[in-house]
Design an enzyme around this catalytic site. Sequence first.
Site, short mmCIF file in Angstrom:
data_model
loop_
_atom_site.label_atom_id
_atom_site.label_comp_id
_atom_site.label_asym_id
_atom_site.label_seq_id
_atom_site.Cartn_x
_atom_site.Cartn_y
_atom_site.Cartn_z
N ASP A 157 0.83 -1.22 0.00
CA ASP A 157 0.00 0.00 0.00
C ASP A 157 0.86 1.27 0.00
O ASP A 157 1.97 1.26 0.52
CB ASP A 157 -0.89 -0.03 1.25
CG ASP A 157 -2.08 0.90 1.13
OD1 ASP A 157 -2.30 1.45 0.04
OD2 ASP A 157 -2.79 1.07 2.14
N ASN B 160 -10.39 -3.49 -6.97
CA ASN B 160 -9.54 -2.50 -7.65
C ASN B 160 -10.03 -2.17 -9.08
O ASN B 160 -9.57 -1.20 -9.68
CB ASN B 160 -8.07 -2.94 -7.70
CG ASN B 160 -7.35 -2.80 -6.37
OD1 ASN B 160 -6.39 -3.52 -6.08
ND2 ASN B 160 -7.79 -1.86 -5.53
C1 FPP Z 1 -1.99 -0.08 -3.33
O1 FPP Z 1 -1.52 1.26 -3.30
C2 FPP Z 1 -1.41 -0.77 -4.47
C3 FPP Z 1 -2.11 -1.36 -5.49
C4 FPP Z 1 -3.59 -1.33 -5.54
C5 FPP Z 1 -1.43 -2.00 -6.65
C6 FPP Z 1 -0.17 -2.77 -6.35
C7 FPP Z 1 0.44 -3.14 -7.64
C8 FPP Z 1 1.76 -3.13 -7.94
C9 FPP Z 1 2.82 -2.81 -6.96
C10 FPP Z 1 2.21 -3.41 -9.35
C11 FPP Z 1 2.08 -4.79 -9.85
C12 FPP Z 1 2.78 -5.78 -9.02
C13 FPP Z 1 3.79 -6.59 -9.38
C14 FPP Z 1 4.29 -7.49 -8.33
C15 FPP Z 1 4.47 -6.62 -10.68
P1 FPP Z 1 -2.54 2.48 -3.54
O2 FPP Z 1 -2.59 2.76 -5.00
O3 FPP Z 1 -3.87 2.15 -2.93
O4 FPP Z 1 -1.82 3.62 -2.78
P2 FPP Z 1 -2.50 4.89 -2.06
O5 FPP Z 1 -3.30 4.34 -0.90
O6 FPP Z 1 -1.33 5.70 -1.62
O7 FPP Z 1 -3.35 5.58 -3.08
#
Ligand code: FPP
Length: 244
Positions: free
Chosen positions: A26, A74
């Site tokens: 996150d 998501n």
């Molecule tokens: C949460 O942060 C993260 C996600 C919903 C996506 C995670 C995906 C990746 C790291 C990329 C793909 C993965 C791999 C392993 C290749 P957020 O966007 O909710 O952050 P925020 O709360 O700060 O908005």
Amino acid sequence: MTSTERQQKTAGQGTVLPRHIAIIMDGNGRWAKKRGLPRTAGHAAGAETFRRIASYCRDLGIEYLTVYAFSTENWKRSAEEVSAIMGLLKKYLEEAIEKMRRENVRIRVLGDLSPLSPELRALIDRVEAIDETLETRTQANLCVNYGGRDEIVRAVKAWQADPDRGELTEAELSKYLYTAGMPDPDLIIRPSGEERISNFLLWQSAYSEFYFTDVLWPDFTERDMDAAIEAYQKRDRRYGGVKK
Ligand code: FPP
């Protein structure tokens, strides 16, 4: 201290490494915002952090690393962000096909993969086929279109449809989860200051230890992993019992 020295140190202290670590990756969006970058840049940085932390877990001898890459919820994000995350997964899996033998980390993708593009599903099949041939202690599970409630409902339906099903017990239902055959996570890490489970590994987290940190996922380092493991090693796991 190198990871081997660290392992020796922890072994010397009679402490136990978690067999299975799970991470809610996150804070990518906030990391990007702080830098005036688009959210997608945060996900790209987050994917790099995953690669680094997976290698570190392999060096430490962690058996399972499970990360939340994309939840069943998501899809509500903008089309641009969804497609950027799917693009990162594709890039990662393509690179993994090239490098898996060298990196020596087995990769599994957990979740309902049916809505993914045929191209991405074919890549996942290729990665999992190489998977079978690797001799490694470490498996990285990427949770994609994963939801804990959805997983439980699917498991119940699959159990019900199985003519060879056994009596319904906790152990029996576990056989129908995406994580069948794997130990439950010992330690669940959530960076970025949020302290909730967000539909991740609901069944499997029954007795997991939780570790929260304010560090945003793209900034998460090997030292942060050390701190999480050290905190875990100080916990007193009783599984509902009393201390002996
Ligand atoms: C949460 O942060 C993260 C996600 C919903 C996506 C995670 C995906 C990746 C790291 C990329 C793909 C993965 C791999 C392993 C290749 P957020 O966007 O909710 O952050 P925020 O709360 O700060 O908005």
